[in-house]
Design an enzyme around this catalytic site. Sequence first.
Site, PDB file in Angstrom:
ATOM      1  N   ASP A   1      37.335  57.176  43.082  1.00 41.62           N
ATOM      2  CA  ASP A   1      38.029  56.206  42.210  1.00 41.62           C
ATOM      3  C   ASP A   1      37.159  54.963  42.068  1.00 41.62           C
ATOM      4  OD1 ASP A   1      41.445  56.121  41.676  1.00 41.62           O
ATOM      5  OD2 ASP A   1      40.169  54.430  41.149  1.00 41.62           O
TER       6      ASP A   1
ATOM      7  N   HIS B   1      42.532  49.742  40.817  1.00 38.48           N
ATOM      8  CA  HIS B   1      43.040  51.112  40.646  1.00 38.48           C
ATOM      9  C   HIS B   1      42.809  51.946  41.901  1.00 38.48           C
ATOM     10  CE1 HIS B   1      43.021  55.230  38.936  1.00 38.48           C
ATOM     11  NE2 HIS B   1      43.763  54.738  37.969  1.00 38.48           N
TER      12      HIS B   1
ATOM     13  N   SER C   1      47.616  58.536  36.768  1.00 36.24           N
ATOM     14  CA  SER C   1      46.804  58.080  37.908  1.00 36.24           C
ATOM     15  C   SER C   1      47.666  57.839  39.127  1.00 36.24           C
ATOM     16  CB  SER C   1      46.103  56.773  37.560  1.00 36.24           C
ATOM     17  OG  SER C   1      44.891  56.981  36.933  1.00 36.24           O
TER      18      SER C   1
END
Lengths: 624, 87
Positions: free
Chosen positions: A32, A93, A416
Site C-alpha cells: 500500500d 491509506h 480499499s
Amino acid sequence: TTASWDFVGLKRGKRAKRNPSIESDTIIGVIDSGIYPLSDSFSDRGFGPPPKKWKGVCHGGKHFPCNNKVIGARNYTPKIKGIPHSVMDNMGHGSHTASTAAGNAVKDVSFYGLANGTARGGVPAARIAVYKVCDPGIKGCTSDGILSAFDDAIADNVDLITISIGDEKGLRFEEDTIAIGAFHAMVKGILTVNSAGNNGPELSTVTSVAPWIFTVGASDTNRAFVTKAVLGDGKTVVGRSVNTFDLKGTKYPIVYGKSASSNCDSASAGLCSPGCLDRKLVRGKIVLCDSAQNVEEAKYMGAIASIARSSLADAAYVFSFPVSVLSAPAYNDVLSYMNSTKNPIAAVLKSETIFNQKVPVIASYSSRGPNPIIPDILKPDITAPGSEIIAAYSPTVPPSISDTRHVKYSILSGTSMSCPHVAGVAAYVKSFHPRWSPSMIQSAIMTTAWAVNASTLMPEFAYGAGHVNPLAAVHPGLVYEANKSDHIAFLCGLSYTGKNLRLISGESCSCTKAQSKFLPRDLNYPSMTAKVPARKPFKVTFRRTVTNVGTSNTTYKAKVVGSKLDVKVIPNVLSLKSMHDKKSFKVTVSGKGLRAGKLVVSSQLIWSDGFHFVRSPIVVYAAN
Amino acid sequence: AKNDQEKQVYIVYMGALPARVDYMPMSHHTSILREVTGESSIESRLVRNYKRSFNGFAAWLTESERQILTNMENIVSVFPSKTLKLQ
C-alpha cells in the site's frame, strides 16, 4: 472499524473465540502507501519478538521505527529529490488498511466525536509487514514496484497479502501485475486479498479477475453519517457527509452555482467547476452545486458551506468545510424552495450518526461482475464493510482536499476498506487452521457468507457469494480446494500453452490433451458461473470436489434453493468417512433461453450435514 | 506513433525461478539486457530485478527492444509498467 467488526460478528476481546498464540504468529503483508508507525494501532506493547519464520527486513528509511508489531518495511517508490525516502505513509491509506486488517484495539477513537468506539483490526495480535508502493509524488502506485513487493513479501514468508490497489480495468494475466504476483504467492501457500475496484455500479467493472486472488466488494454497515440541511421554510433535507464543522444552526443565504458565475456556461457553473464561481457572488453564502466533485471550489471562493447533489449518495465522505451531499429528489426540494422565495436561506448542520440494524447493502461504487476476462469465474467473490470506516490515518496527511486538520483516525469509503476486512477474516480463519491452503481459506469464507437478497440489478455480480461471516468461516464443514496443478490446468484451458505455461509454472510440463480441453467453469471454485448464448436453451455442467474439514463419518445432502434454474446434483448425497476425505459431484443446470431483461438466473447449492451449510451460488447469464 | 527511440519502463516477466541451484537471476537479466540493447553498461536501463520468488526485471526499453524480448524463449511477457490506483 469501531463498528464494522461487531457488525460482521467478530466481537471484541473475549466475546470472540481466538487462537492467540497462532494469531500472534501470523504476518500480514500490506502492499500500500506505507504506514504511520507511531499510531497506537501499531504499538507493540505486549508483543514478543517477530515469529521465527519471518525473513524480512526493516528498511523503512531514516527515522522510520519498526517494532514487534510493524516488523517489516520496504520501499519501492522512486527516490524523489528533496523528499525523504521513507515508508512513512504520506497518503493515510496504508495506515487505514493495515489497521483494519491487523490494528491493535484502541479505545475511544473518533473523528471529532463521530464514529466513536474501539478501533481494531480483524486480528489485533497479528504482525504487519509494510511494502510501500504508492506515494503522492508518483500520483499512485507503480506496477513494477508492486511486482517487486510481491517478490519480497513471498520470500519474507508473510502468511497473507492484502492489496487495495487496482488498474482501471481487468487485464489478461500475463500483463496483470497483481495476478502475476498473486499466482506465485498462491504457489507458496499465501492468499492474496484484493479490492474489487470502485467503478460500480456499471457491470463488468471488476478489476481483480484471477481465480487465485480473493476479490472483495464493498457494502455498508448498520451505522451511517447523515448531514441535515434546514431550509428557510423550515423543511429539513437529509444528506450524506462527515461534517464536524458546527455552524450552530445559523442560516445563510443560498446561491445556486449556475447563477454565481460571470464567465462559465450555466452547466459548468452549476457543477461549481474550477474557475467558474464568482467570489463576489458566493462569499459568505451556501453554494448549491450539481455535483459533489468540485465543492472545494466554493470554499476557495469564500463560501460558508455547500449543498451538492449526487446520484450515488450512499456513502459519506469527509470535506474540509460544511457540506451536505443530497440525492436528486432532496436536491430538487432545495431547488424548488429557492425558486419559491426571493431570499432563500438555509443551515448546514453537523453530521449525526444513525444506526439501523439491517442487512448490508452493496455500495454503489463497488465494482461489479461479470468477470471481463474470465466469464465463467464469478467476481467479486465476497462482500465486506467498505463504507464510512474509521481506522488509523497519518497525521501528516490532511483528511480531505485543502483540509488544515491533522487526525490520527479518519473515515474512508471504498473497496480499499472492505479488502482488509476480508484479509483480517482470512487471517482469523488461518489462526484456527494454520495449514490450510489459500483456496481452502477462500472457500471457507465464501461458502459460509451471509446470503444477500438484494434489490440491486444482478445481485450476484455485486455481492459474489454474499457478505463475510467470520465466525462461521472457521467451521465451513467442506471446502473446495484448488492448488497449483488445478490452476495450471485452468491456464491450459485458456490456451496458455508451451513456453508460457512452462515458464509460469516453473515445470517443464506442457498441457495434456485433457488439460487443453479444461473449461474454466470446471475449476474447483466455491461458486459456479456460466455464460451462455442468449435466447437459446442451455445445459451446462460443473464438476466439483469437496474436502471434508468438518467431522469424520458424516453425510451431506444437496439442496438447491432459489431454483429459477433446473439444477441436478449427482450424486446428491455424499458420505465422507474421515477428515480430508474428498468426494466429487456434478451439477447440471439447464433452462430456456435467457433474454433481455432476464439475462441472469441464479440458484444456490447448499450441502448440509444438518450442522454445516456449505452454500455456493450458481449463476447463469447470457452474453448480451 | 511513439518515437521508436523513446524509452519507457517495461516489466519483463519470466515466470517461476528455475529450480537449478546454479541459476543466477540477476546475471541472467543483465546478459538479456546487454543482448537486446547492445549496450555493455546497463545500469541506466535496469529499474529493478525480480529474483526471490519469481523471475523477471523492469527496465527502460524502446518499443523495438520490447518486441525483441517478447519473442525470446525464456520470457513470458513484456508489458509497460503503469500507475495503478488506491481503491
